[in-house]
Design an enzyme around this catalytic site. Structure first.
Site, PDB file in Angstrom:
ATOM      1  N   ASN A 177      -4.142   8.407  -6.717  1.00 38.93           N
ATOM      2  CA  ASN A 177      -3.406   7.821  -5.586  1.00 38.93           C
ATOM      3  C   ASN A 177      -2.766   6.529  -6.101  1.00 38.93           C
ATOM      4  OD1 ASN A 177      -2.656   7.908  -2.745  1.00 38.93           O
ATOM      5  ND2 ASN A 177      -3.978   6.125  -2.480  1.00 38.93           N
ATOM      6  N   LYS A 178      -2.052   5.880  -5.220  1.00 41.37           N
ATOM      7  CA  LYS A 178      -1.301   4.675  -5.594  1.00 41.37           C
ATOM      8  C   LYS A 178      -2.138   3.698  -6.413  1.00 41.37           C
ATOM      9  CE  LYS A 178       2.056   3.987  -5.122  1.00 41.37           C
ATOM     10  NZ  LYS A 178       2.985   4.237  -6.270  1.00 41.37           N
ATOM     11  N   ASP A 202      -2.333  11.751  -4.154  1.00 47.95           N
ATOM     12  CA  ASP A 202      -1.185  12.434  -4.772  1.00 47.95           C
ATOM     13  C   ASP A 202      -1.592  13.704  -5.491  1.00 47.95           C
ATOM     14  OD1 ASP A 202      -0.179   9.539  -4.436  1.00 47.95           O
ATOM     15  OD2 ASP A 202       1.599  10.794  -4.774  1.00 47.95           O
ATOM     16  N   GLY A 235       5.762   9.363  -1.043  1.00 45.29           N
ATOM     17  CA  GLY A 235       4.544   9.874  -0.412  1.00 45.29           C
ATOM     18  C   GLY A 235       4.464  11.364  -0.705  1.00 45.29           C
TER      19      GLY A 235
HETATM   20  O1  MRU Z   1       4.725   5.989  -5.077  1.00 45.89           O
HETATM   21  P1  MRU Z   1       4.496   6.506  -3.701  1.00 45.89           P
HETATM   22  O2  MRU Z   1       4.879   5.545  -2.624  1.00 45.89           O
HETATM   23  O3  MRU Z   1       5.113   7.871  -3.498  1.00 45.89           O
HETATM   24  O4  MRU Z   1       2.916   6.699  -3.610  1.00 45.89           O
HETATM   25  C1  MRU Z   1       2.380   7.145  -2.398  1.00 45.89           C
HETATM   26  C2  MRU Z   1       0.911   7.245  -2.383  1.00 45.89           C
HETATM   27  O5  MRU Z   1       0.247   6.940  -3.352  1.00 45.89           O
HETATM   28  C3  MRU Z   1       0.283   7.824  -1.147  1.00 45.89           C
HETATM   29  O6  MRU Z   1      -0.955   7.250  -0.889  1.00 45.89           O
HETATM   30  C4  MRU Z   1       0.110   9.345  -1.338  1.00 45.89           C
HETATM   31  O7  MRU Z   1       1.285   9.929  -1.789  1.00 45.89           O
HETATM   32  C5  MRU Z   1      -0.322   9.998  -0.089  1.00 45.89           C
HETATM   33  S1  MRU Z   1       0.940  10.020   1.142  1.00 45.89           S
HETATM   34  C6  MRU Z   1       0.361  10.849   2.475  1.00 45.89           C
END
Ligand code: MRU
Length: 341
Positions: free
Chosen positions: A240-241, A230, A40
């Protein structure tokens, strides 16, 4: 952070096991970020800041030059862990700058300053998330069903969350809301983490697999979508994810507002648009295996981009700690990054 260690909940083991890992060196912190033990964007930033402080503590140096050379190496190792979340680079840069600004001081004083800065970054993130929540809650109507993707909750930040911060704040304000959590293949952050966090807080949550989002939108069962980010480019394009883009396109097709909630530290105004955001590609086993069990034929070709970019035209508003940006993202994001609304 105690004087010598960093303690993190191991997110790869949730929700089955609540295990806390202790890190005593920066290499361990870098591995934890790379291995998704902590993940995150804001949480990665906080962990990296703490990693720099821990690294500084472990440096043996007779001279300032030697100390700063080794500190650069600590920062480089931490910066190589994950490429997409800009909060990582933001936090490392902040730590580097404060070390530089105190260059004339004794090394132990610099180490202490770095430790205090890391603790400050963590505390500040919590306040930021609460403010994101406060602004974002105004967009959530009474009785809403809110769809979210991945985990942008307390686990992904210093606590409270960004997208889940908005949901928490709406719930705390007494609004009767229901959350739909996308499971979020391949890491299952939605099924494992978002579902766990919301159930703990007794916020009503329903888990769906990623390919069900369109079904429920089309049936009129989703009021709005709220996701984290991100990295947000100057024009509002948002990484984002993986899967977020599909949710945004479906939301537009079904006339459903699509909100992005993120701190100002997630803005990367040096990038004119999302095509310049580096996208992490992760190991193929994350797609071919679930919890160590193979679900695909051996030798199959795999692609595993960890993030996608949602073009700004699909985004109804971006919610930050300084306020909400709508419409002209380019000028709005510039102003909000300077604390102007
Ligand atoms: O691969 P990750 O689990 O780190 O990806 C996380 C995300 O895409 C979240 O939506 C993003 O980091 C925002 S967290 C507040």
């Amino acid at each position: 952070m105690s004087f010598r260690t960093i303690i993190m909940i191991d997110q790869t083991r949730l929700p089955g096991e609540e295990i806390y890992n202790t890190y005593t060196d920066y290499q361990g912190v870098a591995e934890a970020i790379q291995g998704m033990i902590i993940r995150g964007a804001p949480a990665i930033g906080v962990a990296a800041a703490m990693g720099v402080a821990l690294g500084a503590r472990g440096i043996i140096a007779d001279t300032q030059e030697s100390f700063f050379r080794q500190l650069d190496n600590v920062c480089d190792v931490l910066a190589r862990t994950r490429p997409t979340a800009v909060n990582l680079f933001w936090a490392i840069e902040k730590m580097k700058k404060i070390a530089e600004a105190n260059k004339g001081k004794k090394l132990d004083q610099i180490r202490e300053i770095l430790k205090q800065e890391a603790i400050r970054i963590e505390a500040e993130d919590l306040t930021i998330c609460r403010n994101i929540g406060k602004w974002g809650a105004t967009l959530i109507p009474e009785g809403a069903t809110v769809l979210t993707h991945c985990n942008a909750g307390g686990l992904a930040t210093a606590g409270y969350g960004t997208a889940l911060g908005v949901i928490r704040a709406a719930h705390e304000a007494g609004k009767n809301i229901l959350v739909f959590a996308d499971e979020t293949r391949p890491w299952l952050q939605g099924a494992r983490l978002t579902a766990w966090e919301l159930m703990k807080e007794k916020i009503p949550v329903t888990l769906i697999s990623d390919n069900m989002a369109g079904f429920f939108m089309n049936r009129g069962e989703i009021t709005c979508c709220v996701v984290g980010a991100d990295r947000i480019a100057a024009n509002g394009d948002t990484a984002n994810k993986i899967g977020t883009y599909s949710v945004a396109v479906l939301a537009k097709e079904n006339n459903i507002p699509f909100y992005v909630a993120a701190p100002v530290s997630t803005l990367d105004l040096s990038l004119s648009d999302g095509s310049r955001i580096p996208i992490e590609e992760r190991p193929s086993t994350e797609v071919t295996h679930i919890r160590g069990n193979s679900i695909a034929p051996e030798g199959i070709n795999v692609r595993n981009p960890s993030f996608d970019v949602t073009p700004a035209r699909y985004i109804t508003a971006i919610i930050t700690e300084n306020g909400i940006v709508k419409g002209d993202f380019a000028s709005g994001l510039r102003k909000i990054s300077q604390g102007l609304t």
